[in-house]
Design an enzyme around this catalytic site. Structure first.
Site, PDB file in Angstrom:
ATOM      1  N   HIS A   1     -38.711   1.669  33.525  1.00 16.61           N
ATOM      2  CA  HIS A   1     -37.991   1.473  34.150  1.00 16.61           C
ATOM      3  C   HIS A   1     -38.633   2.103  35.505  1.00 16.61           C
ATOM      4  O   HIS A   1     -39.749   3.234  35.212  1.00 16.61           O
ATOM      5  CB  HIS A   1     -36.488   2.166  34.319  1.00 16.61           C
ATOM      6  CG  HIS A   1     -36.065   3.646  33.558  1.00 16.61           C
ATOM      7  ND1 HIS A   1     -36.992   4.081  32.539  1.00 16.61           N
ATOM      8  CD2 HIS A   1     -35.747   4.526  34.218  1.00 16.61           C
ATOM      9  CE1 HIS A   1     -36.966   5.005  32.134  1.00 16.61           C
ATOM     10  NE2 HIS A   1     -35.568   5.513  33.644  1.00 16.61           N
TER      11      HIS A   1
ATOM     12  N   HIS B 162     -30.263   6.321  27.297  1.00 16.85           N
ATOM     13  CA  HIS B 162     -29.297   7.400  27.932  1.00 16.85           C
ATOM     14  C   HIS B 162     -28.723   7.408  29.295  1.00 16.85           C
ATOM     15  O   HIS B 162     -27.792   8.789  29.076  1.00 16.85           O
ATOM     16  CB  HIS B 162     -29.624   8.829  27.037  1.00 16.85           C
ATOM     17  CG  HIS B 162     -31.118   9.142  28.040  1.00 16.85           C
ATOM     18  ND1 HIS B 162     -32.010  10.234  27.773  1.00 16.85           N
ATOM     19  CD2 HIS B 162     -31.100   9.533  29.556  1.00 16.85           C
ATOM     20  CE1 HIS B 162     -33.088   9.838  28.524  1.00 16.85           C
ATOM     21  NE2 HIS B 162     -32.182   9.816  29.494  1.00 16.85           N
TER      22      HIS B 162
ATOM     23  N   HIS C 215     -32.335  16.614  33.686  1.00 18.26           N
ATOM     24  CA  HIS C 215     -32.321  15.128  35.032  1.00 18.26           C
ATOM     25  C   HIS C 215     -31.941  16.488  35.965  1.00 18.26           C
ATOM     26  O   HIS C 215     -31.411  15.871  36.775  1.00 18.26           O
ATOM     27  CB  HIS C 215     -31.588  13.683  35.148  1.00 18.26           C
ATOM     28  CG  HIS C 215     -31.905  13.038  33.880  1.00 18.26           C
ATOM     29  ND1 HIS C 215     -31.499  13.863  32.342  1.00 18.26           N
ATOM     30  CD2 HIS C 215     -32.834  11.885  33.816  1.00 18.26           C
ATOM     31  CE1 HIS C 215     -32.222  12.569  31.843  1.00 18.26           C
ATOM     32  NE2 HIS C 215     -32.858  11.747  32.600  1.00 18.26           N
TER      33      HIS C 215
ATOM     34  N   GLU D 154     -40.608   8.246  29.789  1.00 17.65           N
ATOM     35  CA  GLU D 154     -39.185   8.629  29.252  1.00 17.65           C
ATOM     36  C   GLU D 154     -39.400   8.075  27.528  1.00 17.65           C
ATOM     37  O   GLU D 154     -39.595   8.721  26.261  1.00 17.65           O
ATOM     38  CB  GLU D 154     -37.905   8.072  29.188  1.00 17.65           C
ATOM     39  CG  GLU D 154     -37.801   9.274  30.336  1.00 17.65           C
ATOM     40  CD  GLU D 154     -36.133   9.000  31.169  1.00 17.65           C
ATOM     41  OE1 GLU D 154     -36.051   9.174  32.406  1.00 17.65           O
ATOM     42  OE2 GLU D 154     -35.460   8.062  30.430  1.00 17.65           O
TER      43      GLU D 154
END
Lengths: 283, 115, 119
Positions: free
Chosen positions: A193, A12, A59, A240
């Site tokens: 990541h 995303h 976020h 995530e």
């Protein structure tokens, strides 16, 4: 009754929104990523889900750390995007499904998941990018979306075993809804990541591929990891993975993988696209 | 799953009520700010419009009908802010809802506190 | 493995309760950059804007020097720092390069190698 017809994992990240806004899908950098999507779009267009339950993390658009819900669910009939600060285009409103949302919220709290329940909720790229990936050109107005937002920012955050259980509870909630609705579940997020620190830039391809395998055949094995484990193995934002695990929790019985496209890097992340179907509950 | 129970004289703020009452509650929540309270006092009708209240909600507000506000999805915590704006106490509001005078309502509270 | 014990991961600043408390003002300032007026106000007078959010001296220095690592040490959360980066017109690869001491090209090459599983 309402039925979950399948689940999808997808990235995303905001860079995708920029790539789509600037028509970069066929450039050498992006092509291997975007080439994965047509089979999933075809499936969605053929199966025509009425509702998407979408696991994502905010976020810093709707939620700030003044009050950070561990698990939040939207129960509105419409959701809006807004300026996120760094220039990805703001997108048209997203349609909600208030009745099923409330039913799920009721059922979850009954089931021991004390959700934050949101009648207004600005939705950020975590939710909007996947929708635009599945229905390019922002052609998703016909689909009703139920946002489920998981804290992936501030420790303590829910552990994988808990997000898996949340998914299972949502699966039960959907099944107990009387209206005939077809529901698809999206688990969204980068795979491995890390954006922050001197260790920025790590991607763990081997781990990501293992996770995709386990998401199909043995998701409970992924619940043995803690969030600190994930941070260590898959990078600080590797947590995530929780959203993918939550999606998988919604599926039951024999789960079949219909499509997969793993590609890394896009921006700083590993991207895992996967389309899953499961054993449909008996009517 | 527990069913919603029917308790006479009690309106539960559950999902459907919360959805229905959202504009009304949002308006009353705004009364935390003095500027909002002044804006409301200057032009009530315009303020209802600003928050897109339903006709039932506007009607309940105009009549200061607390029960009707509850039936229209009002949450007592926000309605209390409207009561505050009107200079009403929680006992005044109790009286309004039960059809008692404020004094009767206070006496009713005292009586229940007695052993 | 498979333990929830807090641990030190080199080159990693996990955003936990200690950091969340320490970084609150800094993150709140960066969160405000969701609004164009806030971005304009910052650009017009960065120091005054930092003071408005009661940033510590160390946080102000990190902002002034665009020192991402220092911001992280002072409790910055990457999701809000990303909004500051956006205000500076930096993308995630620029940020990655700044933090790792690589050039942007070197950082991108590393991502590609990592993506292939070569590292």
């Amino acid at each position: 009754m309402a039925n979950i017809i399948g689940g999808i994992t997808t990235s995303h990240i905001p860079a995708i929104a920029n790539a789509m806004a600037n028509g970069l899908e066929d450039t050498p950098y992006w092509k291997p990523f975007f080439d994965g999507y047509p089979p999933v779009r075809d499936w969605l267009n053929e199966k025509k889900p009425d509702v998407i339950i979408l696991f994502y993390n905010d976020h810093g658009l709707e939620f700030f750390i003044d009050k950070k819900p561990t698990f939040a669910i939207g129960v509105a009939d419409e959701y809006h995007n807004a300026d996120e600060g760094w220039g990805i285009p703001t997108i048209p409103p997203v349609t909600g499904e208030s009745d099923l949302s409330w039913h799920i919220a009721n059922s979850l709290v009954e089931d021991g998941f004390d959700m934050t329940i949101c009648q207004e909720m600005k939705v950020d790229h975590g939710l909007t990018v996947p929708l635009n990936l599945m229905w390019p050109g922002h052609n998703y107005g016909h689909v009703k979306v139920i946002p489920v937002c998981i804290n992936c920012e501030q420790h303590p955050m829910p552990q994988p075993k808990r997000t898996f259980a949340l998914g299972q509870a949502i699966g039960r909630a959907v099944q107990s809804f009387d209206d005939d609705l077809k529901v698809a579940v999206f688990g969204t997020g980068g795979m491995s990541h890390q954006l922050d620190g001197e260790r920025a830039g790590i991607i763990n391809r081997e781990f990501d591929l293992m996770c995709l395998d386990k998401l199909v055949s043995d998701p409970e094995d992924l619940t043995k990891y803690s969030n600190f484990d994930l941070a260590e193995i898959a990078g600080a934002q590797g947590v995530e993975l929780n959203m993918l695990i939550a999606m998988r929790g919604c599926l039951i019985g024999d789960v079949k993988e219909l499509h997969r496209n793993y590609h890394a890097p896009i921006s700083n992340t590993g991207s895992g696209l996967m389309l899953l179907e499961h054993t449909m509950p008996e009517k | 799953m527990s069913q919603t129970v029917n308790i006479p004289g009690t309106i539960m703020l559950d999902g459907p009520m919360a959805t229905k009452g959202y504009p009304l509650n949002k308006m009353c929540y705004s009364f935390n700010n003095a500027a909002a309270r002044n804006e409301f006092k200057e032009d009530e009708e315009a303020y209802y419009e600003k928050f897109k209240l339903t006709e039932d909600q506007r009607d309940a507000m105009r009549k200061r009908d607390v029960i009707a506000m509850l039936e229209a999805g009002g949450s007592i915590y926000y309605l209390a802010k409207f009561a505050g704006l009107l200079g009403l106490s929680v006992q005044d509001v109790g009286g309004l809802q039960t059809g008692m005078s404020t004094e009767e309502f206070k006496a009713f509270l005292v009586k229940q506190g007695e052993v | 493995m498979a333990t929830n014990e807090k641990r030190d991961i080199p080159g990693t600043y996990l955003f936990d309760s200690t950091m969340a408390k320490k970084g609150y003002g800094l993150n709140k300032m960066c969160f405000s950059f969701n609004n164009q007026e806030a971005r304009d106000e910052f650009n017009a007078d960065p120091d005054a804007y930092c003071d408005k959010f009661n940033l510590t001296e160390a946080q102000k220095k990190a902002i002034k020097e665009k020192d991402i690592i220092a911001m992280l040490r002072e409790g910055g959360s990457i999701y809000y720092l990303a909004k500051y980066a956006g205000l500076l017109k930096l993308n995630m690869q620029d940020i990655g390069a700044l933090q790792t001491g690589m050039s942007v090209e070197e950082f991108k090459d590393m991502l590609v190698k990592n993506g292939r599983g070569e590292v």
